[in-house]
Design a protein around this motif. Structure first.
Motif, PDB file in Angstrom:
ATOM      1  N   MET A   1      85.148  26.094 -47.229  1.00  0.00           N
ATOM      2  CA  MET A   1      83.790  27.044 -47.556  1.00  0.00           C
ATOM      3  C   MET A   1      83.518  27.577 -46.255  1.00  0.00           C
ATOM      4  O   MET A   1      83.421  27.068 -45.368  1.00  0.00           O
ATOM      5  CB  MET A   1      82.795  25.957 -47.898  1.00  0.00           C
ATOM      6  N   GLY A   2      83.164  28.739 -46.383  1.00  0.00           N
ATOM      7  CA  GLY A   2      82.642  29.726 -45.048  1.00  0.00           C
ATOM      8  C   GLY A   2      81.585  30.521 -45.214  1.00  0.00           C
ATOM      9  O   GLY A   2      81.230  31.062 -46.302  1.00  0.00           O
ATOM     10  N   ARG A   3      80.926  30.954 -44.141  1.00  0.00           N
ATOM     11  CA  ARG A   3      80.154  32.170 -44.057  1.00  0.00           C
ATOM     12  C   ARG A   3      80.293  32.816 -42.916  1.00  0.00           C
ATOM     13  O   ARG A   3      80.301  32.355 -41.948  1.00  0.00           O
ATOM     14  CB  ARG A   3      78.571  31.367 -44.176  1.00  0.00           C
ATOM     15  N   THR A   4      79.870  34.387 -43.128  1.00  0.00           N
ATOM     16  CA  THR A   4      80.064  35.074 -41.738  1.00  0.00           C
ATOM     17  C   THR A   4      78.637  36.122 -41.750  1.00  0.00           C
ATOM     18  O   THR A   4      78.279  36.379 -42.964  1.00  0.00           O
ATOM     19  CB  THR A   4      81.298  35.885 -41.813  1.00  0.00           C
ATOM     20  N   ASP A   5      78.223  36.320 -40.741  1.00  0.00           N
ATOM     21  CA  ASP A   5      76.918  36.914 -40.439  1.00  0.00           C
ATOM     22  C   ASP A   5      76.984  37.896 -39.353  1.00  0.00           C
ATOM     23  O   ASP A   5      77.552  37.537 -38.137  1.00  0.00           O
ATOM     24  CB  ASP A   5      75.633  35.978 -40.351  1.00  0.00           C
ATOM     25  N   THR A   6      76.424  38.881 -39.605  1.00  0.00           N
ATOM     26  CA  THR A   6      76.311  40.090 -38.377  1.00  0.00           C
ATOM     27  C   THR A   6      75.571  39.520 -37.176  1.00  0.00           C
ATOM     28  O   THR A   6      75.974  40.048 -36.063  1.00  0.00           O
ATOM     29  CB  THR A   6      76.002  41.304 -39.018  1.00  0.00           C
ATOM     30  N   GLY A   7      74.541  38.692 -37.509  1.00  0.00           N
ATOM     31  CA  GLY A   7      73.661  38.230 -36.278  1.00  0.00           C
ATOM     32  C   GLY A   7      72.619  39.096 -36.189  1.00  0.00           C
ATOM     33  O   GLY A   7      72.338  39.931 -37.053  1.00  0.00           O
ATOM     34  N   ARG A   8      71.534  38.876 -35.027  1.00  0.00           N
ATOM     35  CA  ARG A   8      70.442  39.558 -34.935  1.00  0.00           C
ATOM     36  C   ARG A   8      70.449  41.021 -34.038  1.00  0.00           C
ATOM     37  O   ARG A   8      69.489  41.471 -33.823  1.00  0.00           O
ATOM     38  CB  ARG A   8      69.591  38.611 -34.182  1.00  0.00           C
ATOM     39  N   VAL A   9      71.489  41.016 -33.466  1.00  0.00           N
ATOM     40  CA  VAL A   9      71.793  42.077 -32.485  1.00  0.00           C
ATOM     41  C   VAL A   9      72.921  43.126 -32.647  1.00  0.00           C
ATOM     42  O   VAL A   9      72.650  44.249 -32.619  1.00  0.00           O
ATOM     43  CB  VAL A   9      72.125  41.638 -31.147  1.00  0.00           C
ATOM     44  N   ARG A  10      74.179  42.658 -33.106  1.00  0.00           N
ATOM     45  CA  ARG A  10      74.902  43.796 -33.494  1.00  0.00           C
ATOM     46  C   ARG A  10      74.750  44.540 -34.756  1.00  0.00           C
ATOM     47  O   ARG A  10      74.183  44.132 -35.918  1.00  0.00           O
ATOM     48  CB  ARG A  10      76.430  42.848 -33.599  1.00  0.00           C
ATOM     49  N   ALA A  11      75.168  45.819 -34.668  1.00  0.00           N
ATOM     50  CA  ALA A  11      75.229  46.623 -35.792  1.00  0.00           C
ATOM     51  C   ALA A  11      76.211  46.350 -37.098  1.00  0.00           C
ATOM     52  O   ALA A  11      76.265  46.864 -37.989  1.00  0.00           O
ATOM     53  CB  ALA A  11      75.255  47.987 -35.676  1.00  0.00           C
ATOM     54  N   GLU A  12      77.298  45.834 -36.520  1.00  0.00           N
ATOM     55  CA  GLU A  12      78.595  45.657 -37.421  1.00  0.00           C
ATOM     56  C   GLU A  12      79.031  44.157 -37.252  1.00  0.00           C
ATOM     57  O   GLU A  12      79.233  43.654 -36.149  1.00  0.00           O
ATOM     58  CB  GLU A  12      79.672  46.741 -36.910  1.00  0.00           C
ATOM     59  N   ASN A  13      79.522  43.924 -38.297  1.00  0.00           N
ATOM     60  CA  ASN A  13      80.281  42.599 -38.426  1.00  0.00           C
ATOM     61  C   ASN A  13      81.695  42.656 -38.145  1.00  0.00           C
ATOM     62  O   ASN A  13      82.532  43.198 -39.093  1.00  0.00           O
ATOM     63  CB  ASN A  13      79.930  41.839 -39.687  1.00  0.00           C
ATOM     64  N   GLN A  14      82.557  42.258 -36.968  1.00  0.00           N
ATOM     65  CA  GLN A  14      83.644  42.221 -36.751  1.00  0.00           C
ATOM     66  C   GLN A  14      84.562  40.948 -36.835  1.00  0.00           C
ATOM     67  O   GLN A  14      85.635  40.943 -36.664  1.00  0.00           O
ATOM     68  CB  GLN A  14      84.110  43.020 -35.546  1.00  0.00           C
ATOM     69  N   ASP A  15      83.698  40.131 -37.455  1.00  0.00           N
ATOM     70  CA  ASP A  15      84.295  38.626 -38.053  1.00  0.00           C
ATOM     71  C   ASP A  15      85.062  38.748 -39.053  1.00  0.00           C
ATOM     72  O   ASP A  15      84.304  39.512 -40.095  1.00  0.00           O
ATOM     73  CB  ASP A  15      83.576  37.748 -37.779  1.00  0.00           C
ATOM     74  N   VAL A  16      85.867  37.985 -39.511  1.00  0.00           N
ATOM     75  CA  VAL A  16      86.723  38.083 -40.649  1.00  0.00           C
ATOM     76  C   VAL A  16      87.252  36.639 -40.688  1.00  0.00           C
ATOM     77  O   VAL A  16      87.706  35.820 -39.849  1.00  0.00           O
ATOM     78  CB  VAL A  16      88.023  39.029 -40.668  1.00  0.00           C
ATOM     79  N   PHE A  17      87.289  36.101 -42.096  1.00  0.00           N
ATOM     80  CA  PHE A  17      87.652  34.860 -42.374  1.00  0.00           C
ATOM     81  C   PHE A  17      88.243  34.730 -43.941  1.00  0.00           C
ATOM     82  O   PHE A  17      88.259  35.477 -44.562  1.00  0.00           O
ATOM     83  CB  PHE A  17      86.693  33.643 -42.119  1.00  0.00           C
ATOM     84  N   ALA A  18      89.133  33.411 -43.996  1.00  0.00           N
ATOM     85  CA  ALA A  18      89.707  33.288 -45.118  1.00  0.00           C
ATOM     86  C   ALA A  18      89.823  31.956 -45.193  1.00  0.00           C
ATOM     87  O   ALA A  18      90.152  31.177 -44.602  1.00  0.00           O
ATOM     88  CB  ALA A  18      91.131  34.165 -45.333  1.00  0.00           C
ATOM     89  N   VAL A  19      89.687  31.538 -46.670  1.00  0.00           N
ATOM     90  CA  VAL A  19      89.853  29.989 -46.883  1.00  0.00           C
ATOM     91  C   VAL A  19      90.717  30.033 -48.231  1.00  0.00           C
ATOM     92  O   VAL A  19      90.377  30.569 -49.305  1.00  0.00           O
ATOM     93  CB  VAL A  19      88.760  29.173 -47.153  1.00  0.00           C
ATOM     94  N   ARG A  20      91.872  29.198 -47.950  1.00  0.00           N
ATOM     95  CA  ARG A  20      92.871  29.255 -49.418  1.00  0.00           C
ATOM     96  C   ARG A  20      93.030  27.802 -49.464  1.00  0.00           C
ATOM     97  O   ARG A  20      93.866  27.099 -49.009  1.00  0.00           O
ATOM     98  CB  ARG A  20      94.005  29.658 -48.958  1.00  0.00           C
TER      99      ARG A  20
END
Length: 234
Positions: A1-20
């Motif tokens: 189970m995962g979650r990604t978020d842009t945060g409070r400062v950045r304009a773009e989310n450059q994090d990527v994840f995958a769960v298989r």
């Protein structure tokens, strides 16, 4: 189970994840360098690594050299794009991977995205950051507390796509029932130290709620970077 978020400062989310879950694979990548290009590097890192390992795992159990080859293949692709397309020049990505098979598995990484194991109330780091300040900590020049505040802490020394050759770090992982594995980008560890992370994990029952809780805590503490959390219950 995962979650990604842009945060409070950045304009773009450059994090990527995958769960298989069907293949026992989890991957987190954090893009480095200019906007958009960092996201591309992270997508390449995740997509190629998962595709390569999934192909192997459908035929046989994974071995450590399979993770190495998967990451090297992702590196070749990202580095090739960086050289061929001016908009992608200098792009790179951290990468952390866990591959589980029964009571055994592997963890592999480059950069400062991390893997942890939470077992019977104790949080253990499974990876060591590939960055400038970690070298100073290892040499005894700087304490861990000082490293958390040093302005050079974000300068990674290994990354997917950064150089023609890649030196991933890979180790075997022993697993017990009810172990909890955490993969994360540095947007989490920038704001929460290991003790704070452990406090949140101590009460986790639902993995989705646990991932949300960690991401929200990082954002509440400043949210200065994209933050990604993946939790795996063994």
């Amino acid at each position: 189970m995962g979650r990604t978020d842009t945060g409070r400062v950045r304009a773009e989310n450059q994090d990527v994840f995958a769960v298989r879950d069907d293949l026992g694979l989890a991957v987190v990548a954090d893009g480095v360098a200019r906007p958009r290009a960092g996201r591309v590097a992270a997508e390449v890192a995740v997509d190629i690594t998962v595709e390569y390992l999934a192909g192997i795992k459908r035929c046989r159990r994974l071995r450590d050299h399979d993770l190495r080859k998967a990451m090297e293949t992702a590196n070749d692709r990202a580095f090739g794009l960086s050289c061929a397309i001016s908009a992608y020049r200098g792009m790179a990505s951290t990468l952390v991977v866990t591959a589980l098979d029964g009571a055994k598995g592997y963890v592999a990484h480059v950069g400062d995205s991390r893997a942890y194991r939470f077992r019977k109330g104790v949080l253990s780091g499974l990876t060591k950051d590939h960055n400038v300040v970690q070298r100073w900590v290892d040499a005894g020049v700087m304490s861990v507390e000082q490293a958390r505040l040093d302005p050079e802490r974000h300068v990674v020394t290994r990354a997917i796509g950064a150089e023609r050759t890649l030196r991933p770090e890979i180790q075997e992982l022993d697993i017990l029932p009810r172990d909890l594995l955490l993969l994360c980008s540095d947007g989490l560890t920038e704001h929460l130290d290991d003790a704070e992370i452990a406090r949140h994990l101590a009460t986790v029952e639902d993995l989705g709620e646990g991932a949300d809780r960690l991401v929200d805590a990082a954002n509440d503490a400043g949210g200065s970077d994209n933050v990604t959390v993946v939790l795996i219950r063994c």
